[in-house]
Design a protein around this motif. Structure first.
Motif, PDB file in Angstrom:
ATOM      1  N   GLN A   4       0.823  -1.219  -0.122  1.00  0.00           N
ATOM      2  CA  GLN A   4      -0.058   0.171  -0.001  1.00  0.00           C
ATOM      3  C   GLN A   4       0.938   1.302  -0.053  1.00  0.00           C
ATOM      4  O   GLN A   4       1.823   1.358   0.663  1.00  0.00           O
ATOM      5  CB  GLN A   4      -0.781  -0.018   1.245  1.00  0.00           C
ATOM      6  CG  GLN A   4      -1.802   1.150   1.108  1.00  0.00           C
ATOM      7  CD  GLN A   4      -2.981   0.962   2.253  1.00  0.00           C
ATOM      8  OE1 GLN A   4      -2.844   0.077   3.224  1.00  0.00           O
ATOM      9  NE2 GLN A   4      -4.022   2.036   2.375  1.00  0.00           N
ATOM     10  N   LEU A  27       1.817   0.065 -11.693  1.00  0.00           N
ATOM     11  CA  LEU A  27       0.477  -0.645 -11.939  1.00  0.00           C
ATOM     12  C   LEU A  27       0.537  -0.687 -13.638  1.00  0.00           C
ATOM     13  O   LEU A  27      -0.385  -1.353 -14.119  1.00  0.00           O
ATOM     14  CB  LEU A  27      -0.796   0.387 -11.548  1.00  0.00           C
ATOM     15  CG  LEU A  27      -0.803   0.556 -10.219  1.00  0.00           C
ATOM     16  CD1 LEU A  27      -1.894   1.575 -10.124  1.00  0.00           C
ATOM     17  CD2 LEU A  27      -1.437  -0.755  -9.641  1.00  0.00           C
ATOM     18  N   TRP A  29       0.332   1.536 -15.969  1.00  0.00           N
ATOM     19  CA  TRP A  29      -0.714   2.359 -16.608  1.00  0.00           C
ATOM     20  C   TRP A  29      -0.039   3.477 -17.388  1.00  0.00           C
ATOM     21  O   TRP A  29       0.700   4.530 -16.908  1.00  0.00           O
ATOM     22  CB  TRP A  29      -1.579   3.029 -15.655  1.00  0.00           C
ATOM     23  CG  TRP A  29      -2.451   2.123 -14.711  1.00  0.00           C
ATOM     24  CD1 TRP A  29      -2.746   0.663 -15.013  1.00  0.00           C
ATOM     25  CD2 TRP A  29      -3.176   2.512 -13.808  1.00  0.00           C
ATOM     26  NE1 TRP A  29      -3.803   0.390 -14.150  1.00  0.00           N
ATOM     27  CE2 TRP A  29      -4.019   1.500 -13.106  1.00  0.00           C
ATOM     28  CE3 TRP A  29      -3.608   3.661 -12.873  1.00  0.00           C
ATOM     29  CZ2 TRP A  29      -5.042   1.384 -12.281  1.00  0.00           C
ATOM     30  CZ3 TRP A  29      -4.369   3.613 -11.992  1.00  0.00           C
ATOM     31  CH2 TRP A  29      -5.157   2.399 -11.555  1.00  0.00           C
ATOM     32  N   LEU A  35      -9.378   3.961 -17.475  1.00  0.00           N
ATOM     33  CA  LEU A  35      -9.724   3.725 -16.020  1.00  0.00           C
ATOM     34  C   LEU A  35     -11.246   3.937 -15.304  1.00  0.00           C
ATOM     35  O   LEU A  35     -11.807   4.574 -15.967  1.00  0.00           O
ATOM     36  CB  LEU A  35      -8.782   4.537 -15.045  1.00  0.00           C
ATOM     37  CG  LEU A  35      -7.388   4.480 -15.366  1.00  0.00           C
ATOM     38  CD1 LEU A  35      -6.478   5.675 -14.685  1.00  0.00           C
ATOM     39  CD2 LEU A  35      -6.643   3.478 -14.799  1.00  0.00           C
ATOM     40  N   GLU A  36     -11.425   3.003 -14.497  1.00  0.00           N
ATOM     41  CA  GLU A  36     -12.940   3.145 -13.848  1.00  0.00           C
ATOM     42  C   GLU A  36     -12.651   3.650 -12.333  1.00  0.00           C
ATOM     43  O   GLU A  36     -12.078   3.412 -11.606  1.00  0.00           O
ATOM     44  CB  GLU A  36     -13.462   1.762 -13.858  1.00  0.00           C
ATOM     45  CG  GLU A  36     -14.830   1.591 -13.332  1.00  0.00           C
ATOM     46  CD  GLU A  36     -15.309   0.188 -13.347  1.00  0.00           C
ATOM     47  OE1 GLU A  36     -16.286  -0.010 -13.810  1.00  0.00           O
ATOM     48  OE2 GLU A  36     -14.581  -0.712 -12.965  1.00  0.00           O
ATOM     49  N   VAL A  48     -12.638   4.416  -5.703  1.00  0.00           N
ATOM     50  CA  VAL A  48     -11.610   3.513  -6.074  1.00  0.00           C
ATOM     51  C   VAL A  48     -11.375   3.882  -7.407  1.00  0.00           C
ATOM     52  O   VAL A  48     -12.478   3.784  -8.312  1.00  0.00           O
ATOM     53  CB  VAL A  48     -12.041   2.284  -6.046  1.00  0.00           C
ATOM     54  CG1 VAL A  48     -11.314   1.338  -6.456  1.00  0.00           C
ATOM     55  CG2 VAL A  48     -12.288   1.908  -4.485  1.00  0.00           C
ATOM     56  N   ARG A  50      -9.635   2.027 -10.350  1.00  0.00           N
ATOM     57  CA  ARG A  50      -8.944   0.846 -11.187  1.00  0.00           C
ATOM     58  C   ARG A  50      -8.860   0.670 -12.631  1.00  0.00           C
ATOM     59  O   ARG A  50      -9.670   1.413 -13.182  1.00  0.00           O
ATOM     60  CB  ARG A  50      -9.746  -0.142 -10.511  1.00  0.00           C
ATOM     61  CG  ARG A  50     -11.157  -0.407 -10.988  1.00  0.00           C
ATOM     62  CD  ARG A  50     -12.100  -1.656 -10.404  1.00  0.00           C
ATOM     63  NE  ARG A  50     -13.215  -1.989 -10.724  1.00  0.00           N
ATOM     64  CZ  ARG A  50     -13.713  -2.894 -10.739  1.00  0.00           C
ATOM     65  NH1 ARG A  50     -13.415  -3.726  -9.935  1.00  0.00           N
ATOM     66  NH2 ARG A  50     -15.300  -3.042 -11.212  1.00  0.00           N
ATOM     67  N   GLU A  51      -7.920   0.012 -13.022  1.00  0.00           N
ATOM     68  CA  GLU A  51      -7.920  -0.354 -14.477  1.00  0.00           C
ATOM     69  C   GLU A  51      -9.078  -1.084 -14.866  1.00  0.00           C
ATOM     70  O   GLU A  51      -9.896  -2.012 -14.341  1.00  0.00           O
ATOM     71  CB  GLU A  51      -6.841  -1.200 -14.736  1.00  0.00           C
ATOM     72  CG  GLU A  51      -6.671  -1.832 -16.011  1.00  0.00           C
ATOM     73  CD  GLU A  51      -5.337  -2.578 -16.265  1.00  0.00           C
ATOM     74  OE1 GLU A  51      -5.287  -3.178 -17.078  1.00  0.00           O
ATOM     75  OE2 GLU A  51      -4.399  -2.719 -15.282  1.00  0.00           O
ATOM     76  N   GLU A  62     -15.886  -9.468 -15.265  1.00  0.00           N
ATOM     77  CA  GLU A  62     -14.819  -9.081 -15.718  1.00  0.00           C
ATOM     78  C   GLU A  62     -13.738 -10.122 -15.954  1.00  0.00           C
ATOM     79  O   GLU A  62     -13.823 -11.234 -15.240  1.00  0.00           O
ATOM     80  CB  GLU A  62     -14.260  -7.956 -14.908  1.00  0.00           C
ATOM     81  CG  GLU A  62     -14.780  -7.015 -14.790  1.00  0.00           C
ATOM     82  CD  GLU A  62     -14.327  -5.841 -13.770  1.00  0.00           C
ATOM     83  OE1 GLU A  62     -13.398  -6.402 -13.067  1.00  0.00           O
ATOM     84  OE2 GLU A  62     -14.464  -4.784 -14.099  1.00  0.00           O
TER      85      GLU A  62
END
Length: 86
Positions: A4, A27, A29, A35-36, A48, A50-51, A62
């Motif tokens: 983290q 990550l 990216w 991204l969501e 949050v 996330r990919e 998913e």
């Protein structure tokens, strides 16, 4: 949570924040990554990011193991179900 990391950023006047380069790199990216952004419970005052993973066009699960079919994708479970009915 293992690995983290935390940092703070100011939100710009257009509501933008910058995800630090070391986090993006960790990550995987890059520019153009879709991204969501999810706000599941407003009481926690958190989101949050996330990919976006592709989803099965039939069951909406998913998965990274999807088959491209026409303009959509099908997961292995739905593929098996289709085979059983054909």
């Amino acid at each position: 949570m293992e690995g983290q990391r935390a940092t703070t950023r100011l939100m710009g006047d257009l509501g933008r924040i910058v995800i630090p380069a070391d986090m993006r790199e960790a990550l995987g990216w890059g520019i153009g990554k879709e991204l969501e952004i999810v706000m599941s419970d407003i009481s926690t005052r958190s989101i949050v990011i996330r990919e976006v993973l592709l989803r099965c066009s039939l069951c909406r699960v998913e998965s990274e193991n999807l088959r491209k079919v026409e303009s959509g994708y099908i997961c292995p479970e739905c593929t098996e179900k289709i085979k059983q009915i054909l």
